[in-house]
Scaffold this motif. Structure first.
Motif, short mmCIF file in Angstrom:
data_model
loop_
_atom_site.label_atom_id
_atom_site.label_comp_id
_atom_site.label_asym_id
_atom_site.label_seq_id
_atom_site.Cartn_x
_atom_site.Cartn_y
_atom_site.Cartn_z
N GLU A 83 41.01 40.71 56.89
CA GLU A 83 40.54 41.06 55.55
C GLU A 83 40.92 39.94 54.59
N PHE A 84 40.01 39.62 53.69
CA PHE A 84 40.27 38.61 52.67
C PHE A 84 39.70 39.11 51.34
N TYR A 85 40.52 39.03 50.30
CA TYR A 85 40.09 39.45 48.97
C TYR A 85 40.49 38.37 47.98
N ASP A 86 39.58 38.08 47.04
CA ASP A 86 39.85 37.10 45.99
C ASP A 86 39.31 37.66 44.68
N GLN A 87 40.14 37.65 43.67
CA GLN A 87 39.73 38.14 42.35
C GLN A 87 40.08 37.07 41.32
N PHE A 88 39.06 36.66 40.57
CA PHE A 88 39.23 35.64 39.54
C PHE A 88 38.82 36.24 38.21
N ASP A 89 39.66 36.07 37.20
CA ASP A 89 39.25 36.55 35.88
C ASP A 89 39.66 35.56 34.80
N VAL A 90 38.88 35.62 33.72
CA VAL A 90 39.10 34.77 32.54
C VAL A 90 39.19 35.71 31.34
N ARG A 91 40.17 35.45 30.51
CA ARG A 91 40.32 36.23 29.28
C ARG A 91 40.38 35.25 28.10
N TYR A 92 39.66 35.66 27.06
CA TYR A 92 39.68 34.87 25.83
C TYR A 92 40.14 35.79 24.71
N TYR A 93 41.22 35.40 24.06
CA TYR A 93 41.80 36.18 22.98
C TYR A 93 41.35 35.56 21.66
N LEU A 94 40.36 36.19 21.02
CA LEU A 94 39.86 35.72 19.74
C LEU A 94 40.93 35.90 18.66
N ASN A 95 41.55 37.09 18.68
CA ASN A 95 42.69 37.37 17.81
C ASN A 95 43.50 38.47 18.48
N LYS A 96 44.47 39.05 17.78
CA LYS A 96 45.32 40.06 18.40
C LYS A 96 44.58 41.36 18.74
N LYS A 97 43.46 41.62 18.09
CA LYS A 97 42.74 42.87 18.30
C LYS A 97 41.48 42.71 19.13
N ILE A 98 40.95 41.53 19.23
CA ILE A 98 39.68 41.31 19.95
C ILE A 98 39.91 40.30 21.06
N ASN A 99 39.51 40.71 22.28
CA ASN A 99 39.55 39.77 23.41
C ASN A 99 38.36 40.04 24.33
N PHE A 100 38.00 39.05 25.07
CA PHE A 100 36.88 39.13 26.02
C PHE A 100 37.42 38.87 27.43
N LYS A 101 36.85 39.59 28.37
CA LYS A 101 37.32 39.45 29.74
C LYS A 101 36.12 39.39 30.68
N ALA A 102 36.17 38.48 31.64
CA ALA A 102 35.15 38.39 32.69
C ALA A 102 35.87 38.24 34.02
N ASN A 103 35.37 38.94 35.02
CA ASN A 103 36.01 38.77 36.33
C ASN A 103 34.98 38.79 37.44
N VAL A 104 35.36 38.15 38.53
CA VAL A 104 34.53 38.08 39.73
C VAL A 104 35.45 38.43 40.89
N ALA A 105 34.97 39.27 41.78
CA ALA A 105 35.76 39.65 42.95
C ALA A 105 34.94 39.42 44.21
N LEU A 106 35.62 38.96 45.24
CA LEU A 106 34.98 38.70 46.52
C LEU A 106 35.87 39.31 47.60
#
Length: 151
Positions: free
Chosen positions: A102-125
């Protein structure tokens, strides 16, 4: 991690190896994270049959034939009909093995615009590769009948 588990039956085991790697990088308002895990399991079933085969046996019955060899059928101490001897199968060279990777890989990116707003993207394989092999000889007791043939 390595784990070697012996089964209740002679020759039965599970060998498990696993590894994990976590990486994280932060730059200003960006966070990059990658998590990988891999697991390899090798299994071997007992050539002597299952535990249930032995639970069904009567402790008074002998597993040896009249010549002292391991017989195909159990000789009963009472007038009941004979039944299959699971110990006979161990002498035939049958096997039941398996492998699983079994092999699992999870990659994510987070961008914190400010303390209340952030964006997250992730890819899993993930992928699983499984392989098993069984060789059962035709003389194996599960293929034999204990019924007496009429003449």
């Amino acid at each position: 991690m390595y784990d070697d588990q012996e089964g209740v039956m002679k020759g039965q085991n599970r060998k498990k190896m696993s590894a994990a790697l976590n990486l994280q990088y932060q730059y200003k308002g960006l966070t990059f994270r990658n998590q990988m895990t891999t697991t390899l399991v090798n299994s071997q079933e007992s050539p002597c049959g299952t535990f249930l085969d032995y639970v069904r046996m009567n402790p008074y019955d002998t597993y040896l034939d009249e010549n002292g060899n391991i017989g195909m059928n159990m000789a009963t101490w009472h007038s009941g009909s004979p039944y299959r001897n699971p110990m006979y199968d161990a002498t035939l060279g049958s096997f039941d093995k398996g492998k699983r990777h079994e092999f699992y890989d999870q990659f994510d990116v987070r961008y914190y615009l400010n303390k209340k707003i952030n964006f997250k993207a992730n890819v899993a394989l993930g992928y699983i590769v499984s392989d098993s092999g069984q060789v059962h000889r035709s003389r194996r007791t599960k293929f034999q009948s204990t019924e007496k043939k009429a003449s």
